[in-house]
Write an enzyme that holds these catalytic residues in place. Structure first.
Site, short mmCIF file in Angstrom:
data_model
loop_
_atom_site.label_atom_id
_atom_site.label_comp_id
_atom_site.label_asym_id
_atom_site.label_seq_id
_atom_site.Cartn_x
_atom_site.Cartn_y
_atom_site.Cartn_z
N TYR A 26 55.51 -12.47 47.65
CA TYR A 26 55.96 -11.63 46.33
C TYR A 26 56.00 -12.64 45.12
O TYR A 26 56.36 -13.63 45.27
CB TYR A 26 57.49 -11.00 46.53
CG TYR A 26 57.63 -10.02 47.60
CD1 TYR A 26 57.16 -8.81 47.32
CD2 TYR A 26 57.90 -10.45 48.95
CE1 TYR A 26 57.43 -7.84 48.31
CE2 TYR A 26 58.21 -9.50 49.89
CZ TYR A 26 57.99 -8.08 49.43
OH TYR A 26 57.93 -7.18 50.52
N ASP A 34 59.69 2.84 55.46
CA ASP A 34 59.88 3.59 54.24
C ASP A 34 59.39 5.13 54.64
O ASP A 34 59.98 6.17 54.06
CB ASP A 34 58.98 3.14 53.12
CG ASP A 34 59.51 1.67 52.98
OD1 ASP A 34 60.68 1.46 52.91
OD2 ASP A 34 58.44 1.20 52.46
#
Length: 329
Positions: free
Chosen positions: A112, A271
């Site tokens: 990230y 998700d």
């Protein structure tokens, strides 16, 4: 910001959107030279999953006023997600991350670059969403622990939004979604304790339960969450290839995983699972049938590269489910 108009009651997801750089093949990142980009982020993924299942959904976040922010806005619109609540920062950029597939099993790793992103530095504006909540337009609000952990501004905004959802009587679902790169385990447990009393539904994985609660056994997880002040409708424990469980005062309900013959990319499966469950409940389905839909969407997710590219449409999902005996609607 577009003028607010009346709509069918909808779901609101909130959290940081990211652009993901996906390598064109396996290998360590220092060896890879070609990438293609896509959009990602836990709550964005869930919003896309809901839109594909024909559930009205809006997405609340902040991006940079930059090409990556524009890419995210266009992707939301293409998927049918309402982007009226997507703000832009003129000071901070959109966050990005890179995927890597390497090793004997081509395991997915992520790297990230979000520390100074628009969401991490500035949070997101909640006032328009609070107005939608007060009007009764938002029936369900969904978030993950990531948003609380990326920065203090995002944490404050998240708390304000959840408080508004509580005042409005909206359902609030919360997935702890632990990322140890953002904070240590004790901080994630504290966040779980913080949100448990406010949540209608709690999602966590079995490994997250083991990490934060010291057990992944259904009844023991339920007791631990109840001790945190949880008074909602249930806790959903995601167990990967072993399926999922609904924990409640009524006991433990297990739903098996949907079989997958070829796993390509596991990122986004959880998700998608959340999207399937929320969609089922928004359509008035039983918890058991909502969990079956959740397992299906999660399974579809791992069959394609990208966080949400494998999510099914409503017609595709119904075709799969009807092939397995359908659902009790």
């Amino acid at each position: 910001m577009a003028e607010h108009r009346g709509h069918a009651r909808r779901v609101l997801t909130f959290g940081e959107p990211l652009v993901v750089c996906v390598p064109d093949g396996p290998g360590k990142l220092h060896q890879v030279r070609r990438f293609h980009t896509s959009c990602a982020g836990a709550e964005l993924n869930t919003a896309v999953g809901l839109a594909r299942l024909d559930v009205p959904v809006a997405y609340l976040a902040k991006v940079g006023d930059d090409p990556f922010g524009e890419q995210i806005r266009r992707a939301l619109r293409e998927e049918g997600v309402d982007d009226d609540l997507l703000a832009a920062s003129h000071r901070c950029p959109t966050g990005i991350y890179f995927k890597q597939w390497s090793g004997l099993d081509a395991r997915t790793e992520v790297f990230y670059y979000r520390r100074q992103s628009a969401m991490a530095e500035e949070g997101f504006p909640t006032e328009p969403a609070e107005a939608w909540l007060a009007s009764g337009e938002i029936a369900w609000v969904h978030g993950t622990g990531i948003t609380w952990m990326i920065g203090e501004a995002a944490r404050r905004a998240s708390d304000a939004l959840v408080e508004a959802a509580t005042r409005a009587g909206a359902t609030f679902s919360f997935d702890i979604n632990v990322r140890l790169k953002l904070a240590p385990a004790d901080a994630w447990r504290a966040l779980l304790e913080h949100n448990a009393p406010r949540a209608t539904w709690l999602f966590l994985g079995d490994s997250e339960a083991e990490l934060l609660l010291g057990t992944a056994r259904g009844q023991e997880v339920w007791a631990a969450i109840r001790d945190m002040g949880f008074v909602g409708e249930g806790v959903i424990v995601k167990r990967g290839a072993e399926g999922a469980e609904w924990l409640s005062d009524g006991g433990v309900l297990h739903v098996p995983a949907w079989p997958v013959s070829n796993v390509v990319d596991t990122v986004g499966a959880g998700d998608g699972f959340n999207a399937g469950f929320i969609a089922g409940r928004m359509k008035g389905w039983s918890v058991a049938d909502a969990l079956r839909l959740a397992a299906l969407v999660g399974a579809c997710a791992v069959t394609a590269e990208g966080d949400y590219e494998g999510y099914p449409t409503w017609r595709e999902a119904m075709s799969y489910l009807e092939g397995q005996g359908g659902v009790e609607r």
